[in-house]
Design a protein around this motif. Structure first.
Motif, mmCIF file in Angstrom:
data_model
loop_
_atom_site.group_PDB
_atom_site.id
_atom_site.type_symbol
_atom_site.label_atom_id
_atom_site.label_comp_id
_atom_site.label_asym_id
_atom_site.label_seq_id
_atom_site.Cartn_x
_atom_site.Cartn_y
_atom_site.Cartn_z
ATOM 1 N N UNK A 291 1.649 -18.907 6.477
ATOM 2 C CA UNK A 291 1.396 -20.340 6.613
ATOM 3 C C UNK A 291 2.113 -21.162 5.545
ATOM 4 N N UNK A 292 2.717 -20.496 4.560
ATOM 5 C CA UNK A 292 3.469 -21.190 3.521
ATOM 6 C C UNK A 292 4.961 -20.873 3.606
ATOM 7 N N UNK A 293 5.388 -20.218 4.683
ATOM 8 C CA UNK A 293 6.780 -19.761 4.758
ATOM 9 C C UNK A 293 7.362 -20.018 6.140
ATOM 10 N N UNK A 294 8.681 -20.121 6.179
ATOM 11 C CA UNK A 294 9.415 -20.274 7.440
ATOM 12 C C UNK A 294 10.512 -19.217 7.487
ATOM 13 N N UNK A 295 10.614 -18.509 8.611
ATOM 14 C CA UNK A 295 11.654 -17.499 8.789
ATOM 15 C C UNK A 295 12.943 -18.201 9.217
ATOM 16 N N UNK A 296 13.986 -18.055 8.407
ATOM 17 C CA UNK A 296 15.276 -18.650 8.737
ATOM 18 C C UNK A 296 16.158 -17.677 9.510
ATOM 19 N N UNK A 297 16.052 -16.411 9.166
ATOM 20 C CA UNK A 297 16.730 -15.339 9.910
ATOM 21 C C UNK A 297 16.132 -13.998 9.482
ATOM 22 N N UNK A 298 16.178 -12.987 10.369
ATOM 23 C CA UNK A 298 16.688 -12.963 11.741
ATOM 24 C C UNK A 298 15.654 -13.545 12.718
ATOM 25 N N UNK A 299 16.110 -13.923 13.869
ATOM 26 C CA UNK A 299 15.239 -14.540 14.855
ATOM 27 C C UNK A 299 14.163 -13.575 15.346
ATOM 28 N N UNK A 300 14.507 -12.288 15.486
ATOM 29 C CA UNK A 300 13.529 -11.333 16.029
ATOM 30 C C UNK A 300 12.351 -11.108 15.086
#
Length: 316
Positions: A291-300
């Protein structure tokens, strides 16, 4: 006595301590340690020889004490005695149980050469220092297991062990141990596994049986950190954008999961990883602060995270 001669006296005494504790001491290493020139070290060694210390060796190779030569017990400074007390408290909490008695015996020998005043210092201060460890100690199934492992490294002899995997399967392995390390409250072996023909980590508390063979190592190995920093296997590049307010809670774990770069941005920290645990370990770690992070890569990785959260929700 001026400051120059006091520094020389301290340095010459320290060089003598190095000669007592190591089989061979190189002048280049001493120069680096004491931040002086190699020529200064040559003069210091000559000073020891003139004082009657039988030193074997010469400039360019290395120095050692003549075999069988005995020196009187080393005397410790008050600061060194205090450091022993603090280190002993740490060792009592984190030392592997198979080494505990050996360490206590060694400390008794250290205490035996202390001056009476220093012994009083220990008695007065040791109860005022404590180390709190909130992790339960692991229980090993084999007595003296770490000494057995260390002996195999020193003698370059293979070990055969029965090992219980995380899913409770038992397999027999023959390994050549590179080293041991402590991480996240567990002791591990880094070793070359002859069955897999590759390097593997083994958790010490999962070893059911262990035997030291007479078979020599098949190859030479470097330092353990060479293998921990660059282990074999397929790595996946991961980029996360993490909020600044949570970054302080990830100090140790982010390195464990393969952090290679950390970039501060206005909207948070961009963390770049190279990880081998992209299918299981990494997503499970990420979900603890998702909830404090965003995945930039990889999409999978986003899909893996969604699937993991769905499975969790089904149970609750």
């Amino acid at each position: 006595m001026n400051d120059h001669y006091l520094k020389k006296l301290d340095r010459v005494t320290a060089i003598l301590t190095q000669l007592q504790s190591k089989p061979v001491v190189r002048a280049q290493d001493l120069a680096k340690k004491f931040e002086v020139s190699v020529r200064t070290i040559y003069r210091d060694v000559k000073t020891l020889e003139n004082a009657g210390i039988p030193i074997i060796g010469e400039a360019g190779s290395g120095y050692s004490l003549m075999d069988g030569y005995k020196l009187p017990p080393v005397m410790f400074t008050k600061e060194e005695v205090l450091s022993f007390i603090t280190a002993e408290k740490l060792m009592q909490k984190f030392l592997h149980e198979s080494l505990g008695q050996h360490y206590r015996n060694a400390m008794e020998k250290v205490r035996s050469v202390l001056k009476y005043s220093d012994k009083n210092l220990i008695e007065n201060i040791e109860k005022q220092i404590d180390v709190f460890n909130y992790h339960p100690k692991t229980e090993d199934k084999i007595r003296n297991i770490i000494p057995i492992i260390l002996e195999s490294i020193a003698e370059k002899k293979q070990l055969t062990l029965e090992y219980e995997t995380v899913d409770a399967r038992v397999s027999t392995r023959t390994i050549e141990v590179v080293g041991v390390f402590f991480e996240f409250n567990y002791w591990y072996i880094m070793a070359f596994c002859t069955l897999r023909n590759d390097f593997r980590q083994f958790r010490v508390d999962r070893i059911l049986k262990i035997f030291k063979t007479q078979n020599p190592f098949l190859q030479e190995y470097g330092q353990i950190n060479d293998y921990r920093q660059a282990p074999n296997g397929n790595k996946t590049r991961v980029r996360l954008l993490v909020e600044k307010r949570i970054i302080g809670h990830l100090v140790n774990s982010k390195k464990y999961y393969g952090l290679v770069e950390e970039i501060e941005r206005e909207d948070g920290y961009e963390l770049i990883f190279e990880t081998e645990w992209i299918t299981e370990g990494f997503p499970r770690w990420l979900v603890t602060f998702a909830d404090y992070a965003e995945v930039l890569e990889p999409e999978f990785l986003k899909d893996s995270l969604r699937d993991l959260i769905k499975n969790i929700l089904k149970k609750y």
